[in-house]
Design a protein around this motif. Structure first.
Motif, short mmCIF file in Angstrom:
data_model
loop_
_atom_site.label_atom_id
_atom_site.label_comp_id
_atom_site.label_asym_id
_atom_site.label_seq_id
_atom_site.Cartn_x
_atom_site.Cartn_y
_atom_site.Cartn_z
N THR A 118 0.83 -1.19 0.00
CA THR A 118 0.00 0.00 0.00
C THR A 118 0.88 1.25 0.00
O THR A 118 1.86 1.32 0.76
CB THR A 118 -0.94 0.04 1.22
OG1 THR A 118 -1.60 1.32 1.28
CG2 THR A 118 -0.19 -0.19 2.52
N TYR A 176 -6.45 -0.49 4.61
CA TYR A 176 -6.92 -0.57 3.23
C TYR A 176 -7.70 -1.86 3.02
O TYR A 176 -7.70 -2.75 3.88
CB TYR A 176 -5.78 -0.46 2.21
CG TYR A 176 -4.81 -1.63 2.19
CD1 TYR A 176 -4.99 -2.70 1.31
CD2 TYR A 176 -3.66 -1.64 2.99
CE1 TYR A 176 -4.09 -3.75 1.27
CE2 TYR A 176 -2.76 -2.67 2.95
CZ TYR A 176 -2.97 -3.73 2.08
OH TYR A 176 -2.08 -4.77 2.04
N ARG A 318 -8.59 3.85 -0.72
CA ARG A 318 -7.83 2.83 -0.01
C ARG A 318 -8.38 1.43 -0.31
O ARG A 318 -8.10 0.48 0.42
CB ARG A 318 -7.88 3.09 1.50
CG ARG A 318 -7.21 4.36 1.93
CD ARG A 318 -7.17 4.50 3.44
NE ARG A 318 -8.37 5.06 3.99
CZ ARG A 318 -9.12 4.48 4.93
NH1 ARG A 318 -8.79 3.28 5.39
NH2 ARG A 318 -10.19 5.07 5.40
N TYR A 320 -8.26 -1.40 -3.09
CA TYR A 320 -7.44 -1.77 -4.25
C TYR A 320 -8.09 -2.98 -4.93
O TYR A 320 -7.94 -4.11 -4.51
CB TYR A 320 -6.02 -2.11 -3.80
CG TYR A 320 -5.39 -1.03 -2.96
CD1 TYR A 320 -5.57 0.31 -3.25
CD2 TYR A 320 -4.63 -1.36 -1.85
CE1 TYR A 320 -4.99 1.31 -2.48
CE2 TYR A 320 -4.03 -0.38 -1.06
CZ TYR A 320 -4.22 0.96 -1.38
OH TYR A 320 -3.65 1.94 -0.60
#
Length: 324
Positions: A118, A176, A318, A320
């Motif tokens: 991240t 995340y 945040r 993905y």
């Protein structure tokens, strides 16, 4: 009378073997003498004798055991809580001298699960190092369970990992969200085939993570497996992403991997994405901290900087998803 008590306390501290306390902590954490011996790389009778010596020295029974039973007594629970605090303090002794300095210095020990990718973490390290070059870093890769344990025992400043069961002593916040897809490697018969469905995956051998169970951190992946009867038999497992990826690349079977982490491998033709292509399992990755840990200035500053970056970044940014 008070002087007599002080003398007894000083004698107790002076004569106590601190290794006995460490052995006791591991016995409680592992839930048994055999498991503790395995973790400590000692013989079972050695660990059992250490517990007996500690109980004799303390003057109280700490663990009720026998005929398959294992229960930590009230005295044992109190001692365990104190021991965890003691070892957290001892682990920080080397950094005590640096905390009084005006310069932000000290070591930041980051414990990570093996697949943490991240920019939130990377950008925080970059910015914090530029602002505070006196801080040093130690980054250790562990299983998610060991990450939480390191933070609990105060041997790590912070952890970033998957979470199954939350420990009440720790603080958790989502850093995340990622999505897991199923993949295969070049030797696999499904590699390169378009238009596949989940039905095509049934009966295929699988590799996966140790946590790929309904009752563990990869619950959404395990539920998808169960729903569509995927991934039987399981021919390989590992707690680390790199080794699960290795087994997939070698053609042992299909396996789950975080999609955004594997994008380069997909572009390079090393991995082939398999169904489901829409609504893959979502997994939250957490920042884990210990509110009772006494932080040096570098640790406190780094954690605060990371939290600010998380708070300033909407959850959509945040999340993905990776390419379809």
């Amino acid at each position: 009378m008070n002087n007599a008590r002080v003398d007894l306390s000083e004698k107790f501290v002076g004569e106590l073997d601190w290794n006995l306390l460490r052995t006791f902590v591991v016995i409680v954490q592992e839930g048994g003498i055999t498991a503790a011996a395995h973790r400590l790389l000692l013989r079972q009778p050695t660990v059992s004798l250490a517990l007996q010596r500690l109980e004799s020295r303390i003057g109280s029974r700490l663990i009720d055991r026998g005929r398959g039973a294992f229960r930590v007594t009230a005295a044992g629970r109190e001692l365990y809580r104190e021991c965890v605090e003691i070892y957290g303090s001892v682990a920080r002794l080397a950094e005590v001298a640096t905390t009084a300095s005006r310069e932000v210095s000290g070591n930041v020990h980051v414990s990570l699960a093996s697949h943490v990718i991240t920019p939130l973490l990377d950008d925080t390290i970059t910015a914090f190092h530029a602002a505070h070059p006196g801080a040093t870093y130690r980054i250790k890769i562990e299983t998610s369970a060991d990450v939480a344990r390191s933070v609990q025992e105060s041997s790590a400043s912070l952890g970033i990992c998957l979470v199954n069961k939350r420990l009440p002593q720790l603080d958790y916040e989502v850093i995340y969200r990622e999505f897991f897809g199923f993949f295969c490697g070049p030797p696999h018969p499904l590699f390169g085939r378009a238009g596949l469905t989940l039905e095509d995956l049934r009966g295929q051998a699988a590799v996966s993570f140790d946590t790929d169970y309904v009752g563990d951190a990869l619950r959404p992946v395990a539920l998808l497996r169960r729903q569509y009867e995927l991934g039987q038999p399981v021919v390989g497992q590992s707690p680390h992403l790199e080794e699960v990826r290795r087994m997939i690349l070698c053609g042992l079977g299909i396996g789950p991997l975080p999609i955004h982490v594997m994008e380069r491998d997909i572009r390079d033709g090393l991995l082939w994405r398999l169904p489901p292509y829409r609504k893959p399992p979502a997994i939250d990755i957490y920042l884990v901290t210990n509110p009772r840990r006494a932080l040096n200035r570098a640790e406190a500053g780094f954690i605060a900087a990371l939290r600010r970056r998380i708070a300033d970044t909407p959850i959509a940014e945040r999340t993905y998803a990776g390419s379809a």
